[in-house]
Design a protein around this motif. Structure first.
Motif, short mmCIF file in Angstrom:
data_model
loop_
_atom_site.label_atom_id
_atom_site.label_comp_id
_atom_site.label_asym_id
_atom_site.label_seq_id
_atom_site.Cartn_x
_atom_site.Cartn_y
_atom_site.Cartn_z
N LYS A 210 23.78 64.16 71.79
CA LYS A 210 23.02 63.08 71.46
C LYS A 210 21.75 63.14 71.86
O LYS A 210 20.75 62.70 71.17
N VAL B 28 32.87 68.76 57.97
CA VAL B 28 31.99 67.71 58.40
C VAL B 28 30.55 68.39 58.69
O VAL B 28 29.61 67.60 58.20
N GLU C 86 22.44 57.06 62.25
CA GLU C 86 22.94 58.61 62.27
C GLU C 86 24.02 58.87 63.11
O GLU C 86 25.16 59.57 62.71
N THR C 87 24.21 58.25 64.31
CA THR C 87 25.48 58.29 65.20
C THR C 87 26.61 57.81 64.38
O THR C 87 27.63 58.36 64.24
N LYS D 210 23.49 65.23 54.24
CA LYS D 210 23.13 63.80 54.50
C LYS D 210 23.97 62.98 53.57
O LYS D 210 23.72 61.96 52.92
N ARG E 46 27.09 57.40 60.99
CA ARG E 46 27.43 58.15 60.09
C ARG E 46 28.10 59.39 60.52
O ARG E 46 29.17 59.79 59.97
N CYS E 47 27.47 60.14 61.57
CA CYS E 47 28.27 61.12 62.03
C CYS E 47 29.69 60.82 62.69
O CYS E 47 30.69 61.71 62.43
N GLU E 48 30.00 59.85 63.35
CA GLU E 48 31.30 59.38 63.73
C GLU E 48 32.38 58.91 62.68
O GLU E 48 33.34 59.25 62.74
N THR F 209 30.30 68.00 65.11
CA THR F 209 30.19 66.77 65.48
C THR F 209 29.24 66.44 66.62
O THR F 209 29.38 66.74 67.39
N PRO F 210 28.05 65.90 66.69
CA PRO F 210 27.42 65.59 67.77
C PRO F 210 28.21 64.70 68.88
O PRO F 210 29.05 63.69 68.51
N ILE G 98 27.18 66.47 57.14
CA ILE G 98 26.17 65.96 57.74
C ILE G 98 24.86 66.64 57.35
O ILE G 98 23.84 66.30 57.08
N ALA H 29 33.21 62.17 61.07
CA ALA H 29 34.38 62.87 61.85
C ALA H 29 35.82 61.97 61.72
O ALA H 29 36.81 62.77 61.65
#
Length: 446
Positions: free
Chosen positions: A302, A385, A362-363, A392, A365-367, A296-297, A389, A370
């Motif tokens: 970031k 995860v 994108e942030t 997509k 989506r990643c959050e 996860t970013p 990611i 997670a």
């Protein structure tokens, strides 16, 4: 020598408390007569928790708590809880919500913190300030991206459980207890004792309700109804808080009737997630954080994501038109050809806005992915995860994958991204309908 007796009395009598009934009886029996009779209250009169020193503890935070291994901060929440610190807080081992709020703030802003473990051993305490702290911990976790777990070591009752519910995962040891989701208030009527002592109190007041509930006359119906209404309102507020934090139907919480649940029973009731020792919970938490930060970013990655998106945006920007040079004019007298027009300026503002939009999307989506991973773990589903990611995958599609895996139970894996865990990894095996229902409730959590 008596100290702050009005304060102590105000904390105990005629005010709603979120505290385990047994602890309330102990405190009222030990301190009540001393306050009512004007006797001295010493520190030894106040029941205090046993504070166990842990070996190998890392650096301590100024506001409370300490840093354990692997960047996991531990914040002990011990003893009876009060809204604001006083001599009781420092001398008797009680814990104030204001001190806990300061500690959470300091821990969350420490660059070395990767996760926060709440270590609960509290029977509860004051209602005032409790819900604000519980919501603050949940909000701080969401704002910073730092996960919060809780280990009940060994009691999280009433206000203690309200704070524990702010964690995304709650562990209990074999004998640990959670619950007491309710509210109570104590009123002492000393009017008969006043008669025996030959004393009669008279209150001169403005406002019909100003003297309601005073201890020197029987509790009137109006005073009782007012106090009951306050207790009911706070009790319902408690139910809604736990329902929101734990994803449990409010009616099911009310049906506990403020009961306590121990060990495996606590997990079965939904008030806890897993059973294990503090060290086991700490190790599992560290492993969970490692996995989340691998796929996860986080704040450190970031910037790399932003650079990548900047490259994409610039690559999509139309290139400036190429102007072929005009041939040299003939020596014959003729008007000189005008110079070629300068290339149109690139709209850097639009490019920056597009970059920011893509970064935010994108942030988010990643959050979202997670967050789904954390909920999937509660349903006995392994959610990759990193693969989601890379593929997509949208948050909606990921939710559908996990739901399918939960409904599949112990069937064959239907996706490399979401698959049921082995039986050994789950504390309870649900049928397909049960898992689907649990997932629907889990996804309501915020």
């Amino acid at each position: 020598m008596p100290r702050d007796l009005p304060l102590v009395a105000s904390l105990l009598f005629d005010t709603p408390l979120l505290i385990h009934r047994g602890k309330a009886n102990t405190i009222l029996t030990a301190i009540g007569p001393r306050i009512l009779d004007g006797m001295a209250v010493s520190v030894s009169d106040i029941p205090r928790p046993q504070r166990e020193a842990r070996g190998g503890v890392g650096r301590a935070f100024r506001s409370g708590g300490y840093m354990a291994d692997n960047g996991i901060a531990v914040l002990p929440v011990l003893g009876t809880l009060i809204r604001r610190g006083s001599w009781l807080d420092s001398e008797s081992g009680l814990t104030s919500y204001s001190a806990l709020s300061d500690a959470v703030t300091e821990i969350m802003h420490d660059p070395a913190t990767r996760g926060l473990m709440l270590e609960l051993d509290s029977p509860g305490g004051e209602a005032n300030g409790c819900f604000d702290l519980a919501r603050f911990i949940r909000s701080a976790s969401e704002a910073t991206g730092i996960p919060v777990w809780c280990h009940v070591n060994e009691v999280a009752a009433s206000a203690g459980y309200a704070i524990a519910s702010s964690a995304s995962q709650i562990w209990v040891p074999t004998t640990g207890e959670v619950g007491s989701i309710g509210c109570l208030a104590a009123h002492v009527d000393v009017s008969e004792a006043d008669k025996m002592a030959g004393v009669r109190w008279n209150y001169i007041f403005f406002g019909a309700e100003k003297a309601d509930g005073n201890p020197h006359e029987p509790l009137s119906d109006r005073a009782r109804a007012s106090l009951q209404a306050d207790v009911d309102a706070l009790g319902e507020m408690f139910v809604q808080l736990v329902s929101q934090h734990r994803g449990i139907d409010a009616d099911k919480i009310r049906a506990t009737e403020a009961g306590m649940f121990r060990g495996a029973e606590a997990v079965e009731s939904g008030l806890a997630d897993k059973s294990g020792t503090f060290d086991e919970a700490l190790e599992a938490f560290a492993n969970s954080v490692d996995e989340m930060q691998t796929v996860t970013p986080q704040a450190s990655s970031k910037s790399r994501l932003k650079v990548g998106l900047m490259t994409k945006v610039l690559a999509q920007t139309p290139p400036a038109p190429v102007v072929e040079p005009e041939p040299a004019p003939a020596p014959a007298p003729a008007p000189v050809a005008p110079a070629p027009a300068a290339p149109a300026a690139v709209d850097t503002t639009a490019a920056a806005q597009e970059m920011e939009r893509l970064l935010s999307a994108e942030t988010a989506r990643c959050e979202g992915l997670a967050a789904i991973a954390a909920q999937a773990d509660r349903l006995g589903v392994t959610f990759n995860v990193g693969e989601a990611i890379k593929a997509k995958m949208s948050v909606a599609d990921a939710r559908s994958k996990v739901l399918d895996a939960a409904a599949a139970g112990d069937g064959e894996n239907i996706s490399p991204i979401a698959a049921p865990k082995a039986k050994a990894e789950t504390s309870k095996v649900l049928d397909a309908a049960g898992k689907a229902s649990a997932w629907a409730k889990a996804m309501k959590r915020k």
